[in-house]
Design a protein around this motif. Structure first.
Motif, mmCIF file in Angstrom:
data_model
loop_
_atom_site.group_PDB
_atom_site.id
_atom_site.type_symbol
_atom_site.label_atom_id
_atom_site.label_comp_id
_atom_site.label_asym_id
_atom_site.label_seq_id
_atom_site.Cartn_x
_atom_site.Cartn_y
_atom_site.Cartn_z
ATOM 1 N N VAL A 9 -8.247 25.876 13.114
ATOM 2 C CA VAL A 9 -8.702 24.755 12.400
ATOM 3 C C VAL A 9 -9.732 23.822 12.923
ATOM 4 N N GLU A 10 -9.325 23.358 14.090
ATOM 5 C CA GLU A 10 -10.417 22.662 14.939
ATOM 6 C C GLU A 10 -11.650 23.003 15.091
ATOM 7 N N THR A 11 -11.794 24.535 15.157
ATOM 8 C CA THR A 11 -13.194 24.996 14.994
ATOM 9 C C THR A 11 -13.958 24.912 14.002
ATOM 10 N N LEU A 12 -13.355 25.052 12.555
ATOM 11 C CA LEU A 12 -13.937 24.875 11.526
ATOM 12 C C LEU A 12 -14.244 23.238 11.472
ATOM 13 N N ALA A 13 -13.316 22.413 11.919
ATOM 14 C CA ALA A 13 -13.609 20.800 11.743
ATOM 15 C C ALA A 13 -15.154 20.590 12.634
ATOM 16 N N ARG A 14 -15.022 21.251 13.971
ATOM 17 C CA ARG A 14 -16.317 20.979 14.852
ATOM 18 C C ARG A 14 -17.578 21.363 14.002
ATOM 19 N N VAL A 15 -17.720 22.529 13.245
ATOM 20 C CA VAL A 15 -18.653 22.844 12.638
ATOM 21 C C VAL A 15 -19.145 21.714 11.470
ATOM 22 N N ALA A 16 -17.941 21.342 11.068
ATOM 23 C CA ALA A 16 -18.416 20.148 9.977
ATOM 24 C C ALA A 16 -18.536 18.909 10.471
ATOM 25 N N GLY A 17 -18.695 18.698 11.697
ATOM 26 C CA GLY A 17 -18.958 17.265 12.285
ATOM 27 C C GLY A 17 -17.703 16.495 12.232
ATOM 28 N N LEU A 18 -16.315 17.136 12.300
ATOM 29 C CA LEU A 18 -15.166 16.197 12.517
ATOM 30 C C LEU A 18 -14.530 16.771 13.528
ATOM 31 N N GLY A 19 -13.497 15.815 14.105
ATOM 32 C CA GLY A 19 -12.674 16.121 15.217
ATOM 33 C C GLY A 19 -11.212 15.788 14.858
ATOM 34 N N LEU A 20 -10.192 16.351 15.429
ATOM 35 C CA LEU A 20 -8.852 15.922 15.467
ATOM 36 C C LEU A 20 -8.792 14.904 16.059
ATOM 37 N N VAL A 21 -7.783 13.643 15.417
ATOM 38 C CA VAL A 21 -7.863 12.287 15.801
ATOM 39 C C VAL A 21 -6.217 12.151 15.914
ATOM 40 N N ASP A 22 -5.555 12.898 15.273
ATOM 41 C CA ASP A 22 -4.028 12.335 15.256
ATOM 42 C C ASP A 22 -3.394 13.722 14.612
ATOM 43 N N THR A 23 -2.168 13.863 15.295
ATOM 44 C CA THR A 23 -1.235 14.809 14.780
ATOM 45 C C THR A 23 -0.025 14.579 14.614
ATOM 46 N N ILE A 24 0.528 14.173 13.350
ATOM 47 C CA ILE A 24 1.598 13.675 13.128
ATOM 48 C C ILE A 24 3.137 14.665 12.814
ATOM 49 N N GLU A 25 4.129 14.577 13.567
ATOM 50 C CA GLU A 25 5.114 15.405 13.329
ATOM 51 C C GLU A 25 5.722 15.068 11.870
ATOM 52 N N MET A 26 6.075 16.176 11.195
ATOM 53 C CA MET A 26 6.828 15.909 9.856
ATOM 54 C C MET A 26 8.119 16.587 9.845
ATOM 55 N N PRO A 27 8.838 16.407 8.828
ATOM 56 C CA PRO A 27 10.356 17.192 8.561
ATOM 57 C C PRO A 27 9.859 18.657 8.405
ATOM 58 N N ALA A 28 10.931 19.282 8.612
ATOM 59 C CA ALA A 28 10.757 20.928 7.851
ATOM 60 C C ALA A 28 9.711 21.676 8.900
ATOM 61 N N ASN A 29 9.729 21.134 10.222
ATOM 62 C CA ASN A 29 8.551 21.777 11.214
ATOM 63 C C ASN A 29 7.353 21.959 10.531
ATOM 64 N N ASN A 30 6.763 20.803 9.640
ATOM 65 C CA ASN A 30 5.601 20.696 9.343
ATOM 66 C C ASN A 30 4.629 19.728 10.206
ATOM 67 N N LEU A 31 3.349 19.659 10.050
ATOM 68 C CA LEU A 31 2.402 18.568 10.570
ATOM 69 C C LEU A 31 1.577 18.049 9.731
ATOM 70 N N THR A 32 1.204 16.823 9.912
ATOM 71 C CA THR A 32 -0.211 16.397 9.310
ATOM 72 C C THR A 32 -1.387 16.193 10.309
ATOM 73 N N LEU A 33 -2.424 16.734 10.096
ATOM 74 C CA LEU A 33 -3.318 16.772 10.750
ATOM 75 C C LEU A 33 -4.486 15.761 10.522
ATOM 76 N N VAL A 34 -4.918 15.004 11.105
ATOM 77 C CA VAL A 34 -5.959 13.759 10.809
ATOM 78 C C VAL A 34 -7.346 13.805 11.601
ATOM 79 N N PHE A 35 -8.286 14.480 10.614
ATOM 80 C CA PHE A 35 -9.622 14.574 11.203
ATOM 81 C C PHE A 35 -10.498 13.292 10.703
ATOM 82 N N ALA A 36 -11.708 12.998 11.690
ATOM 83 C CA ALA A 36 -12.509 12.212 11.477
ATOM 84 C C ALA A 36 -13.731 12.509 12.105
ATOM 85 N N ARG A 37 -14.944 11.703 11.847
ATOM 86 C CA ARG A 37 -16.323 12.042 12.554
ATOM 87 C C ARG A 37 -16.068 11.379 14.057
#
Length: 223
Positions: free
Chosen positions: A195-223
């Motif tokens: 997913v980060e590879t796609l983000a880089r191509v789009a000019g975005l980078g992963l700036v935050d990874t938030i642990e969520m219930p039920a083994n999920n995550l929220t990924l936050v991308f920004a320029r």
């Protein structure tokens, strides 16, 4: 374990006379998802597109907390679009627009985004539980569009199950991934590095990874 529903309203859930659908997952996860978004979106202004809005319940909940943001829900499924519009009308919030019909395999997303009839210069994009129940081309189109439409300080929020360094974060996610791939080999729990590879191509980078219930995550991308 993570879960998925291809079409709400055909899963035995309640359907109101006006077409409003009810997603059991909404009642479980709307508060933790909002808690993840809150620190980034409180006091923000501008337009936000929700990709894959499903029933439309999440967008109404988020809009109530963010009067400075204009929310544009979207989906591809016609039954979902009807439910989203019904929830919009039912809620009567001034900052929720009628849903857009967005096909994420198209990096333009929809004609309205190009014609000026839709939102421009997005403050944020939010997408929950989509890219693991869709071909990889959907993830590609999602990031390509986000890179095109987000403003300089805009952020992309991606919620769902993910692998880290090729490994599942929980046994239940591994079981879920296997069931997805058995049903459709183009689906599956995605690896954060891919997913980060796609983000880089789009000019975005992963700036935050938030642990969520039920083994999920929220990924936050920004320029």
């Amino acid at each position: 374990m993570a879960e998925y529903v291809l079409e709400f309203g055909r899963d035995g859930g309640r359907v109101e006379p006006d077409g409003r659908l009810d997603a059991p997952a909404f009642h479980r996860n709307h508060e933790p998802i909002w808690a993840a978004l809150e620190k980034h979106l409180t006091n923000a202004t501008g337009n936000v597109v929700e990709l894959g809005s499903g029933t439309g319940q999440h967008v109404v909940h988020f809009a109530r907390h963010t009067p400075g943001l204009i929310w544009w829900p979207s989906d591809l499924n016609q039954r979902h679009l009807k439910s989203i519009e019904a929830w919009r009308v039912h809620a009567g919030l001034p900052n929720v627009r009628s849903p857009l019909r967005i096909d994420l395999t198209d990096s333009d997303w929809c004609p309205e985004m190009r014609s000026g009839q839709g939102p421009t210069s997005l403050a944020a994009v939010f997408c929950a539980n989509v890219i693991h129940i869709a071909p990889w081309s959907v993830a590609e189109g999602l990031f390509a569009g986000a890179g095109r439409y987000l403003r300089a300080d805009g952020k992309l929020f991606l919620y769902g199950p993910f692998k880290r360094a090729g490994k599942h974060t929980a046994l239940s996610n591994a079981v879920f991934d296997t069931s997805l791939r058995e049903g459709n080999p183009e689906w599956g729990v995605r690896d954060i590095s891919d997913v980060e590879t796609l983000a880089r191509v789009a000019g975005l980078g992963l700036v935050d990874t938030i642990e969520m219930p039920a083994n999920n995550l929220t990924l936050v991308f920004a320029r």
